[in-house]
Motif scaffolding. Structure first.
Motif, PDB file in Angstrom:
ATOM      1  N   ILE A   1       0.835  -0.764   0.210  1.00  0.00           N
ATOM      2  CA  ILE A   1       0.121   0.234  -0.630  1.00  0.00           C
ATOM      3  C   ILE A   1       1.288   1.311   0.244  1.00  0.00           C
ATOM      4  O   ILE A   1       0.735   1.559  -0.559  1.00  0.00           O
ATOM      5  N   VAL A   2       1.695   1.321   0.794  1.00  0.00           N
ATOM      6  CA  VAL A   2       2.772   2.264   0.449  1.00  0.00           C
ATOM      7  C   VAL A   2       3.369   2.998  -0.014  1.00  0.00           C
ATOM      8  O   VAL A   2       3.988   3.903  -0.998  1.00  0.00           O
ATOM      9  N   PHE A   3       3.764   1.473  -1.096  1.00  0.00           N
ATOM     10  CA  PHE A   3       4.268   1.751  -2.199  1.00  0.00           C
ATOM     11  C   PHE A   3       3.946   2.243  -3.443  1.00  0.00           C
ATOM     12  O   PHE A   3       3.868   3.560  -3.954  1.00  0.00           O
ATOM     13  N   PHE A   4       2.058   1.749  -4.059  1.00  0.00           N
ATOM     14  CA  PHE A   4       1.297   2.259  -4.411  1.00  0.00           C
ATOM     15  C   PHE A   4       1.106   3.478  -3.965  1.00  0.00           C
ATOM     16  O   PHE A   4       0.957   4.660  -5.228  1.00  0.00           O
ATOM     17  N   LEU A   5       1.127   3.797  -3.259  1.00  0.00           N
ATOM     18  CA  LEU A   5       0.778   5.127  -2.359  1.00  0.00           C
ATOM     19  C   LEU A   5       1.568   6.590  -2.375  1.00  0.00           C
ATOM     20  O   LEU A   5       1.941   7.720  -3.126  1.00  0.00           O
ATOM     21  N   MET A   6       2.796   6.071  -2.469  1.00  0.00           N
ATOM     22  CA  MET A   6       4.194   7.185  -2.771  1.00  0.00           C
ATOM     23  C   MET A   6       4.187   6.889  -4.478  1.00  0.00           C
ATOM     24  O   MET A   6       5.160   8.031  -5.073  1.00  0.00           O
ATOM     25  N   CYS A   7       4.218   5.801  -4.814  1.00  0.00           N
ATOM     26  CA  CYS A   7       3.766   6.303  -6.404  1.00  0.00           C
ATOM     27  C   CYS A   7       2.996   7.167  -6.826  1.00  0.00           C
ATOM     28  O   CYS A   7       3.873   8.023  -7.936  1.00  0.00           O
ATOM     29  N   ALA A   8       1.798   7.450  -6.440  1.00  0.00           N
ATOM     30  CA  ALA A   8       1.392   8.918  -6.721  1.00  0.00           C
ATOM     31  C   ALA A   8       1.519   9.924  -6.082  1.00  0.00           C
ATOM     32  O   ALA A   8       1.191  10.910  -6.730  1.00  0.00           O
ATOM     33  N   PHE A   9       1.181  10.210  -4.935  1.00  0.00           N
ATOM     34  CA  PHE A   9       1.652  11.132  -3.950  1.00  0.00           C
ATOM     35  C   PHE A   9       2.954  11.652  -4.640  1.00  0.00           C
ATOM     36  O   PHE A   9       2.913  13.215  -4.875  1.00  0.00           O
ATOM     37  N   GLN A  10       4.155  11.127  -4.867  1.00  0.00           N
ATOM     38  CA  GLN A  10       5.292  11.823  -5.196  1.00  0.00           C
ATOM     39  C   GLN A  10       5.743  11.705  -6.624  1.00  0.00           C
ATOM     40  O   GLN A  10       5.739  13.396  -6.842  1.00  0.00           O
ATOM     41  N   SER A  11       4.637  11.654  -7.317  1.00  0.00           N
ATOM     42  CA  SER A  11       4.576  11.916  -9.240  1.00  0.00           C
ATOM     43  C   SER A  11       4.038  12.884  -8.722  1.00  0.00           C
ATOM     44  O   SER A  11       3.911  13.531  -9.674  1.00  0.00           O
TER      45      SER A  11
ATOM     46  N   THR B   1      -5.380  10.612  -2.377  1.00  0.00           N
ATOM     47  CA  THR B   1      -4.321  10.983  -3.021  1.00  0.00           C
ATOM     48  C   THR B   1      -4.593  11.171  -5.058  1.00  0.00           C
ATOM     49  O   THR B   1      -4.433  11.617  -5.560  1.00  0.00           O
ATOM     50  N   GLY B   2      -5.872   9.672  -4.560  1.00  0.00           N
ATOM     51  CA  GLY B   2      -5.294   9.786  -5.998  1.00  0.00           C
ATOM     52  C   GLY B   2      -6.620  10.908  -6.551  1.00  0.00           C
ATOM     53  O   GLY B   2      -6.650  11.289  -7.971  1.00  0.00           O
TER      54      GLY B   2
END
Length: 548
Positions: A321-331, A389-390
């Protein structure tokens, strides 16, 4: 002498008594007094603010840095990537070292590395020097982050105080990002040294953090583990493997032939093989037959794979979950900044002003977490946060360039930080619950490693989407863009920015769906950990077997 030799030769299963799959509630952690707890939490939070601010401030100063040092636009990303490489790849080894040899000691070493090399960055005069110094500066982040998580977990027992401490610490991630944007934009545009001032400020803040640690963080207790050897082979495998993987993710899109470039393919294959070899080696070291026989060639595993099965696999789910969340947030952050600076033509200060709402939003979110994390189910906090975030990505995916900032940019900046705040706070608390006392820094380092990997992966994927859409849309308009894309028509650029943000939305929604599916039954994460009947039964059976 004979007694020491006898202890040394005991198998690990005897040296480390009853390493249960879930930490027991009776772990002896004495609550600190209020003042000491507040100061210690503030020091740890400041360290995370510095790490996050270093990334965001250098990001907003990139255009000026490139012009000042004559760095080609397609090479500018190494100013941030070098830092992310070293900080992301060494979190696990530093977490293990902190658990074994002292979290305070590792924290102080990290502060020294962060401060000294940040100061050096301020005097760099070319890309190579700046990139190398940024890489060494990242070692400081890799040391301080897992050490901070271990310090907080060992200072506060499970309960409301720990929830407040972790929520405050987690606020450092988005708060540091917002502060970095604000201060970075102001210093870059208004100070005489321009972008160099950013690194001078980071160095000064790190000195302040180090002084606080020397004064208020108590010396470490001796590790509960009898066998304190470090798995150096595993350290090499995981560091080399992750370094190559992150390098490929960072460089694949700007390589001469992009992803078909021979060295990109070769390094990706080698990186995957080394990472797989690390996992296989950790599995081997954890075998009961290997642990039962002492050998200098088989030290305790750097990262027990059984750790991922904790909480019926929810430990692994939280990492994903934190992996995909940071994919979204930092991008989202990157493409929002580039949209304002490259498409709208705003200067760093005007861009910074549009990111400022992230700061109060992040503070409010973490106050909310601190007060209610002990009352609201973790699945709600994490799933709703990721969805927010999404939705921030969605707002930029449908943005109207002619609309006022308050219609799209402002609400996006408000809700973008919700995912980062909720996931880092609730996730850190839950991970700390599932980790044993001598695994706290390692578990925290692993959590942050997945966040760093997610950042690199998300930036790589969204960059691919952006470049492909920009080239395709430009071709439809009769324009063949150059290697830097500087001659792309505005309409093609806008569609490319929107496509990148659609991808951001996809990452955020995916993280939310994973939370809904796999975090059912987690309950309230902010209270004391109560093992489920199945976990307690497994614990009792394991203890009975070892006593026999």
């Amino acid at each position: 002498m004979d007694e020491a030799l006898e202890v040394q030769q005991k198998p690990e299963s005897q040296l480390e008594k009853a390493p249960s799959a879930v930490p027991r509630e009776e772990d002896p952690i004495e609550s600190p007094n209020v003042i000491k707890g507040v100061v210690l939490t503030a020091i740890c939070t400041l360290s995370l603010i510095i790490v996050s601010a270093t990334l965001s401030s250098s990001l907003i100063a990139l255009p000026v840095t490139g012009r000042d040092l004559n760095i080609p636009e397609d090479q500018l990303q190494w100013v941030t990537s070098a830092y992310a490489l070293s900080s992301g790849c060494l979190l696990i080894p530093f977490g293990r070292v902190a658990d074994l040899y002292g979290r305070r000691n590792v924290f102080l070493v990290g502060c020294v590395l962060q401060g000294v090399f940040a100061l050096g960055c301020g005097f760099a005069n070319d890309l190579v020097t700046l990139g190398v110094l940024r890489g060494f500066q990242g070692l400081g982040a890799a040391a301080t982050i897992p050490a901070s998580l271990g310090i907080l977990a060992h200072t506060f027992p499970p309960g409301h105080a720990r929830s407040l401490a972790f929520a405050t610490f987690s606020a450092g991630q988005p708060l540091g990002g917002g502060v970095g944007f604000a201060i970075g934009g102001l210093l870059t545009q208004l100070s005489a040294p321009t972008w160099r001032s950013v690194y001078f400020l980071v160095s000064g803040l790190t000195v302040l953090c180090m002084i606080g640690a020397l004064l208020f963080i108590d010396p470490d207790h001796i590790s509960a583990e009898q066998d304190k050897r470090i798995d150096w082979l595993g350290t090499f495998l995981v560091t080399a493997g992750l370094t190559l993987v992150i390098f490929v993710l960072s460089d694949g899109e700007i390589a001469p032939k992009k992803w078909s470039t021979p060295y990109i393919i070769a390094l990706l294959v080698v990186g995957v093989i080394l990472t797989a070899a690390f996992l296989a080696w950790q599995w081997y070291l954890e075998l009961p037959s290997v642990q039962a026989t002492y050998s200098r060639w088989t030290p305790p595993p750097l990262m027990k794979l059984s750790l991922w099965r904790r909480g019926k696999g929810r430990f692994a789910a939280m990492q994903c979950i934190v992996f995909f969340l940071m994919c979204a947030f930092q991008s989202w952050i990157l493409w929002a900044i580039l949209y304002y600076e490259s498409y709208k033509g705003y200067n760093p200060i005007l861009t910074m002003v549009r990111m400022i709402p992230m700061i109060p939003a992040g503070i409010i979110c973490n106050i909310f977490i601190g007060l209610l994390v002990g009352k609201i189910y973790g699945i709600v906090l994490i799933s709703v946060g990721c969805l927010c975030t999404g939705l921030a990505g969605l707002l930029y995916a449908v943005i109207n360039p002619d609309a006022v900032y308050w219609a799209f940019g402002f609400p996006a900046a408000i809700i973008a930080v919700v995912g980062a705040d909720f996931v880092f706070a609730a996730g850190s608390i839950y991970i700390a619950k599932l980790a044993l006392p001598h695994e706290q820094s390692l578990a925290g380092g692993l959590f942050q490693t997945m966040a760093q990997l997610g950042t690199s992966f998300g930036l790589a994927i969204t960059t691919i989407v952006f470049d492909r859409v920009r080239a395709e849309q430009s071709l439809k308009l009769g324009v063949v863009i150059d290697s830097h894309g500087s001659n792309a028509p505005p309409d093609a650029q806008l569609k490319a920015y929107r496509a990148a943000q659609w991808t951001v939305m996809g990452f955020g929604v995916l993280a939310s769906i994973l939370g809904v599916i796999f975090l059912r039954g987690v309950g309230v994460v902010g209270g004391p950990h109560k093992p489920s009947p199945e976990e307690q039964k497994s614990e009792d059976e394991k203890t009975a077997t070892e006593m026999a």
